[in-house]
Design a protein around this motif. Structure first.
Motif, short mmCIF file in Angstrom:
data_model
loop_
_atom_site.label_atom_id
_atom_site.label_comp_id
_atom_site.label_asym_id
_atom_site.label_seq_id
_atom_site.Cartn_x
_atom_site.Cartn_y
_atom_site.Cartn_z
N ARG A 121 0.83 -1.20 0.00
CA ARG A 121 0.00 0.00 0.00
C ARG A 121 0.87 1.25 0.00
O ARG A 121 0.62 2.21 -0.72
N GLU A 149 1.03 4.24 -2.72
CA GLU A 149 0.84 5.65 -2.40
C GLU A 149 2.02 6.46 -2.93
O GLU A 149 1.84 7.51 -3.55
N ASP A 152 -8.37 -4.50 2.89
CA ASP A 152 -7.95 -3.18 2.41
C ASP A 152 -6.85 -3.31 1.36
O ASP A 152 -5.92 -2.52 1.31
N LYS A 199 -7.46 3.63 9.90
CA LYS A 199 -6.29 3.70 9.03
C LYS A 199 -6.66 3.89 7.56
O LYS A 199 -6.13 4.73 6.88
N SER A 200 -7.56 3.02 7.05
CA SER A 200 -7.77 3.11 5.60
C SER A 200 -9.25 3.14 5.28
O SER A 200 -10.05 2.40 5.86
N GLN A 208 -10.36 2.15 2.58
CA GLN A 208 -10.68 0.91 1.84
C GLN A 208 -11.29 -0.12 2.77
O GLN A 208 -12.24 -0.81 2.42
#
Length: 1277
Positions: free
Chosen positions: A146, A150, A590, A628-629, A631
């Motif tokens: 991830r 990013e 995620d 945190k995410s 997703q």
């Protein structure tokens, strides 16, 4: 359609064409191939391979088809290229799964089958082995991925900004040429992106520009629509020096691509001399020292060396491939001999590649370097010094030139003619040993090892086990049904012995094979299902592996595939347990790839339905609140949505907790999360309807605020949620909320977005159908805008919009009445757009069917009939049913009011029955059958008689579909008008129908037999007996029909004919038919005999039937017994008069050696016993029971079923007590097998007649300890 009919039509068409073109040159198009414009090339492809890939399939087939001289009707049967969809003519849809998948579904091939994971339950307290991946490792990897994604997005964003800034800055004229030269490299345009000056300078520059090391560069070049770099694509991308947009024009096609075969990473991205970045372990090292740096110039597309061609000889002028600056073509994955590791990570191998591999291996064997031993044998020991190779030397494993150069004797020095093996067959695949099924070329990479049998002795036990699994899997995949059955059984039984690892490591790669077909996938999934059941907790380390392969089934377009996927995941979750499932799937929640998140959400919903929602709730809560995410939040909420869709109303007990878990998502900062939350609430409300409104209290406010503040997709989702929640409310609230939301809805009526239109229509439908919304409000506020915005032609073109609009309009009509709706759209029946007319017609049909036509006034009625006639006449498309149904519905609803229009309607019908198009004739005939009843109501019998004559004249129709419709129309008229008034008279009509019975088309058969049956039932006296006998013989053929309806109608017709002309002749015909071979024919004959017996009394049939039993032929005797079985079933109580006559015959049958005799006789006894229960025939029944009873130990399932049912029948007729007396003998027999049978009979007795048994239990003497006597008083107390 019969080949003969097809042939006749073809010839007739050709004749017409020839007549039409007498002045032009004609030739046999079958022979010379017509000039098909579609096969011309319309543009020159820039890249040869690109063109070849696309057009190889269709052009090949087209070219081959044109050169064959078989009849075209047979050639049409040939399988075509994958682009042909399943069209109306009944050709099969593509067999291979990949051919019908869209790009999104193809992303399943990007996923890696993950290595097995640590099973915490099995390990207990032990520290996990470092080589096994634990949950922590997987999570770390995901986090890293991830982060990488990013970072790459940021880099791409910065680059874009830089470019924009540079473009924005006005270009200043350079001071002198040197300045221009210095500026040049700074503003490189897209085309030069992937080239560099070459040589060491390039390497140095590269080292400066990218601060990251080569290892950290991504596997795939990001930036192409933010493609997710996936670990599964080995040999996929050597990232270009500048991570930016890839460029199709600079690409060399390499064969090693797993995913998309035509696009490769920017060629030249790694220049000769630079360290190859991101190289995979099995890619060939590029020649480093050889490339001479050349002055940089724009490379031409045509100078590139093609890398896929297996045997192009280098041209005289060109530099040999190995030294071409620019790009070294690499013999990527597909050209290395596959190692077991590489096999899992690549696509299927084509037959061409397979042959290339074989050829290459052969060359490699001949040209391999000499070993030290061979050199020692050639040279003397002293006088020579063995030199060490230089430190910088890297040997070429698979030099690229080897793929390009054809070894020709002239150009190759020291060429020796190889030894020739005359017995070798080159193109014939090796015969699979040991009765293994045929292997397809793409199976070689999985099952190739099975071809060499010699090595079996040297194998270890593990290897032998692998080999055994491979054999069994090959039999399941490609074998015959019996082979498949035994292989499946063996795999299941020995699953634990084989072990989970070896099994799944073999099965799962097969399921990822791109060339897989539906049937093969189904079989392999079946294997997994059976194996799972056996392995149980041993599957834990492989859960994720299995999920990667099975999850894609959950979004397959085939319903059965989806069901199979659900079944496997649910079994998997039961075997592995909740903890393991969560540990396996948590990292995917995620995942950066949306595809993975989508399939994981669906899989989780299946786990929830298997293990219960409460078990998963705490985990879901944590996921939906992930900080945190976004997703993770998104996927968590999607899981709730999928749970609602999957288990429907079973969410009700957990509704409140599910809503609480996701409600905060409506206020989330991420738009996607807000959207999915609203959609999940909609799904929950839909599943809970019409209950559960109190659970949604907390979300009403945010939803209401949301529809006022949002626009676009989010608004659509919010509206959908409200649309599903409103119907759950009480009438008062529903009315209030509807009026509130209607303002927004009416505004959104004008939205151009298709998705929004669908949702708005759905919400309007929901709101309008709710109690508490008044008709006046709908008329004044909704209808004008609704019709202005939605009833437009464009809506008729999209299938889903069309459906939704029709449904919504029908729903509105239910509230406001027929006249309002039909009055607004009736004019559109004359619109020039046919799809639109069809939509109007369908709406009118549904509205009129629901509500009748009483509201329609005279003017509207006139307009309606006029419009319908116009629409009916003007239709050209194939979908005729809508117009027919509409016409039929309106005429039937109007009833007698149609009388003035009938002459006009019938005129139209007669005119269209004469049309040259078969479709039009068929519609006209179908319409007659729809409106016949109304014509009778209107006393238009003369008109109907006239139509009957017209239809009678058209019985010579050549198209079977049309003929079927004409017969249907005749049947409708005969039904309505009656036999006596029918014109033409029945005596003329029936002989015309007899030859039509020979027609093998299902529709013709069905309508014809119905018509003949109707005449036999109602008007048999109009036809001479000889004609009926002729029909009897024709009917025997109809018993072979595939369709059950036809067979049933035929059997009934025999009954009618027998009633008309007496049973003797019909019976003789039928008894003769018992001698035929096919079982279906005999069974239908026996049913026909039974029906004849029922209609003409059994005494007319039984003597002949019992006499027939004397024929010493199995089939005939079985047929007679089956007839008796059906006969006694049909005649019921009348059986009491015939039971004594038949008993001796049944005695004989029940003592016969043949199992089937006894089985059929037992079923006859059952029907007889049930028929005569309580009519005083117990003596005969007890006699028969004595013959039935010895068969209770039979093992054949059919026989034992028949015997048990006969005993059940005896229980009903004789009473439970008598059967219990038979039963008591064996209940306590010393042999278990005997006891089991007797207890089985006792259990069914107990279930059927528990109370009746009480009196029949034996009286047992009391013992010291046990008191068996039960006085009535005790029973009562």
């Amino acid at each position: 359609m019969d080949p003969e009919i097809a042939k006749t039509q073809e010839e007739r068409r050709k004749m017409e064409q020839q007549l039409a073109s007498m002045n032009s040159l004609t030739f046999d198009t079958d022979l010379y191939g017509g000039n098909d414009r579609d096969s011309y090339v319309t543009s020159i492809p820039v890249n040869e391979d690109e063109d070849n890939l696309d057009s190889l399939m269709d052009n090949e087939v087209a070219r081959k088809l044109a050169s064959y001289t078989a009849p075209k009707s047979l050639l049409k049967e040939m399988p075509r290229g994958s682009d042909e969809s399943d069209d109306v003519s009944g050709f099969k849809k593509p067999q291979r799964i990949i051919d019908r998948e869209d790009d999104y579904r193809k992303r399943r091939l990007n996923r890696v089958i993950s290595p097995e994971r640590h099973d915490a339950f099995a390990a207990g307290e032990k520290t996990p082995d470092p080589s096994v991946r634990t949950y922590a490792d997987v999570m770390r990897e995901e986090a890293l991925k991830r982060e990488k994604e990013e970072t790459l997005k940021l880099i791409a964003k910065k680059k874009k900004q830089q470019q924009e800034e540079e473009e924005a800055a006005p270009e200043k004229p350079p001071a002198d040429s040197s300045a221009a030269a210095a500026a040049a490299p700074k503003r490189r345009n897209r085309w030069d992106q992937s080239q560099d000056e070459g040589g060491a300078g390039a390497a140095a520059k590269k080292a400066k520009t990218s601060s990251t090391s080569d290892w950290d560069l991504p596997d795939t070049t990001p930036g192409r629509w933010d493609a997710t770099p996936t670990p599964g694509r080995l040999g996929d991308a050597t990232p270009s020096a500048s991570v930016g947009r890839r460029n199709r024009w600079d690409e060399t096609p390499t064969p090693g691509r797993v995913v998309d075969s035509d696009a490769t990473p920017a060629a030249g991205g790694v220049t000769p001399g630079a360290t190859p970045a991101g190289m995979t372990w099995d890619a060939t090292p590029k020649l480093s020292g050889l490339a001479t740096p050349t002055p940089k110039k724009q490379r031409s597309r045509w100078d590139e060396t093609p890398a896929t061609m297996g045997s192009a000889t280098p041209m005289a002028g060109a530099t040999p491939a190995a030294v071409t600056p620019g790009v070294t073509p690499v013999g990527g994955l597909d050209l290395a001999t596959p190692t077991p590791g590489a096999i899992n990570l690549r696509g299927a191998i084509t037959p061409e590649q397979y042959n290339l591999l074989r050829w290459e291996k052969d060359i490699e064997d001949r040209n391999r370097p000499l070993t030290d031993e061979e050199l020692d044998a050639m040279f003397p020991q002293e006088g020579y010094k063995i030199l060490d190779p230089p430190a910088s030397y890297v040997p070429i494993r698979t030099p690229a030139r080897k793929l390009l150069a054809t070894p020709t004797p002239m150009g190759t020095p020291l060429y020796a003619i190889p030894e020739e093996n005359r017995g070798q067959q080159f193109d014939v695949p090796k015969e699979a040993p040991g009765g293994l099924p045929f292997m397809k070329p793409e199976d070689y990479q999985y099952f190739g090892a099975l071809l060499n049998e010699e090595e079996e002795e040297k194998m270890t036990s593990d290897e032998l086990k692998e080999r055994k699994i491979m054999k069994l899997l090959l039999k399941v995949k490609n074998g015959t049904p019996p082979q498949r059955k035994t292989a499946l059984r063996q795999l299941t039984d020995k699953a634990r012995e084989f072990g989970a690892g070896p099994l799944f490591n073999r099965i799962l790669p097969l399921l990822m094979q791109p060339t897989l077909e539906d049937q093969e996938r189904h079989l392999l999934v079946k294997v997994i299902d059976r194996v799972l059941y056996k392995l149980d907790e041993l599957v834990r380390p492989y859960v994720h592996k299995i999920l990667v392969v099975i999850e894609p089934l959950l979004i397959d377009e085939d319903y059965y595939a989806r069901v199979e996927g659900r079944e496997i995941i649910s079994n998997l979750s039961k075997a592995a347990g909740l903890a393991t499932m969560i540990a396996a799937m948590r990292p995917d929640i995620d995942n950066i790839d949306e595809y993975v998140r989508n399939t994981t959400a669906r899989a989780f919903s299946v786990v929830a339905s298997a293990l219960g929602i409460p078990a998963l709730l705490p985990f879901l809560k944590a996921v939906c609140q992930s900080k945190k995410s976004w997703q993770a939040r998104h996927t968590g909420i999607k899981i709730v949505q999928q749970i609602a869709i999957l288990i429907g109303c079973a969410v009700l007990p957990h509704l409140r907790s599910l809503v609480e878990i996701i409600e905060h998502g409506l206020l989330d900062e991420n738009q996607k999360v807000r959207t999915i939350t609203a959609l999940s609430l909609a799904a929950l409300a839909e599943a809970a309807a019409p209950y559960g409104i109190e659970s949604f209290d907390s979300v009403l406010k945010p939803l209401w605020k949301g529809i006022r503040s949002h626009r676009g997709k989010v608004l659509a989702a919010f509206l959908k949620a409200i649309g599903f929640i409103i119907p759950l409310m009480d009438a008062l609230y529903a009315s209030y909320y509807t009026k509130e939301v209607m303002v927004i809805l009416i505004r959104e009526f004008q939205s151009p977005d298709e998705e929004m239109k669908k949702i708005v229509l759905k919400v309007v439908k929901q709101c309008v159908s709710t109690e508490g919304v008044e008709a006046d409000y709908i008329r004044s506020d909704i209808l004008p805008e609704f019709f202005r915005n939605f009833w437009v032609r464009r809506m008729a073109l999209d299938r889903r919009n069309y459906r939704q609009l029709v449904d919504t309009t029908v729903e509105i009509a239910n509230k406001t009445g027929v006249a309002d709706i039909v009055g607004r759209i009736v004019e559109d029946l004359k619109d020039e757009s046919e799809p639109y007319r069809r939509m109007v017609m369908e709406t009118i049909e549904k509205v009129v069917t629901n509500l009748g036509a009483s509201d329609i006034d005279a003017r509207l009625e006139e307009l309606l009939i006029d419009g319908i006639l116009y629409a009916f006449q003007e239709q050209t498309s194939d979908d005729a049913n809508v117009m027919l149904n509409g016409f039929g519905a309106v005429v039937n609803a109007l009833g007698q009011r149609v009388k003035p229009y009938l002459p006009q309607i019938c005129g139209t019908i007669k005119w269209r029955l004469n049309n040259k198009s078969a479709k039009v004739r068929q519609q006209a005939a179908d319409l007659i059958s729809r409106i016949a009843v109304v014509m009778k109501q209107c006393q238009e019998e003369q008109l109907m008689g006239h139509l009957g004559v017209v239809l009678y004249e058209y019985l010579g129709e050549e198209y079977p579909e049309v003929l079927g419709s004409i017969l249907g129309a005749l049947k409708a008229i005969v039904n309505v008008i009656g036999m006596t008034k029918m014109t033409p008279p029945i005596k003329d009509l029936l002989p015309r129908l007899t030859p039509i019975l020979k027609n093998r088309h299902e529709k013709v058969q069905e309508n014809c037999i119905d018509l003949v049956g109707r005449i036999a039932d109602r008007g048999a006296e109009f036809v001479p007996a000889r004609e009926w006998m002729r029909i009897c013989f024709e009917l025997l053929e109809m018993l072979k029909a595939h369709k059950k309806g036809i067979r049933r109608a035929t059997v009934n017709t025999f009954g009618y004919i027998a009633k008309a002309i007496g049973p003797q002749d019909v019976l003789a015909t039928l008894l003769n038919n018992l001698k035929v071979q096919e079982r279906q024919n005999r069974v239908c004959t026996t049913v026909a005999i039974a029906i004849v017996a029922e209609t003409c009394s059994p005494f007319t049939v039984l003597p002949a039937l019992m006499n027939e039993y004397r024929v010493p032929e199995l089939n005939v005797q079985n047929g007679v017994l089956k007839s008796l079985s059906f006969l006694f079933e049909y005649i019921g109580e009348m059986g009491k008069d015939y039971i004594y006559a038949v008993t001796p015959l049944l005695e004989d049958a029940l003592m016969d050696r043949d199992l089937v005799h006894r089985q059929t006789a037992a079923s006859a006894v059952k029907h007889m016993a049930l028929g005569v229960a309580g009519l005083g025939c117990e003596d005969a029944l007890v006699h028969l029971l004595n013959y039935v009873w010895p068969n209770i130990f039979e093992t054949s399932p059919h026989v034992i079923n028949a015997v048990m049912e006969a005993i059940e029948g005896m229980r009903v007729a004789l009473g439970a007590a008598i059967v219990l007396n038979y039963c008591l003998q064996g209940l306590f027999h010393p042999a278990r097998k005997v006891r089991e049978v007797y207890w089985k009979i006792y259990n069914s007795l107990y279930i059927g007649a528990q109370d009746a048994l009480v009196a029949a239990y034996p009286t047992l003497e009391d013992e010291q300890n046990n008191v068996y006597s039960r006085p009535e008083l005790m029973m009562f107390v």
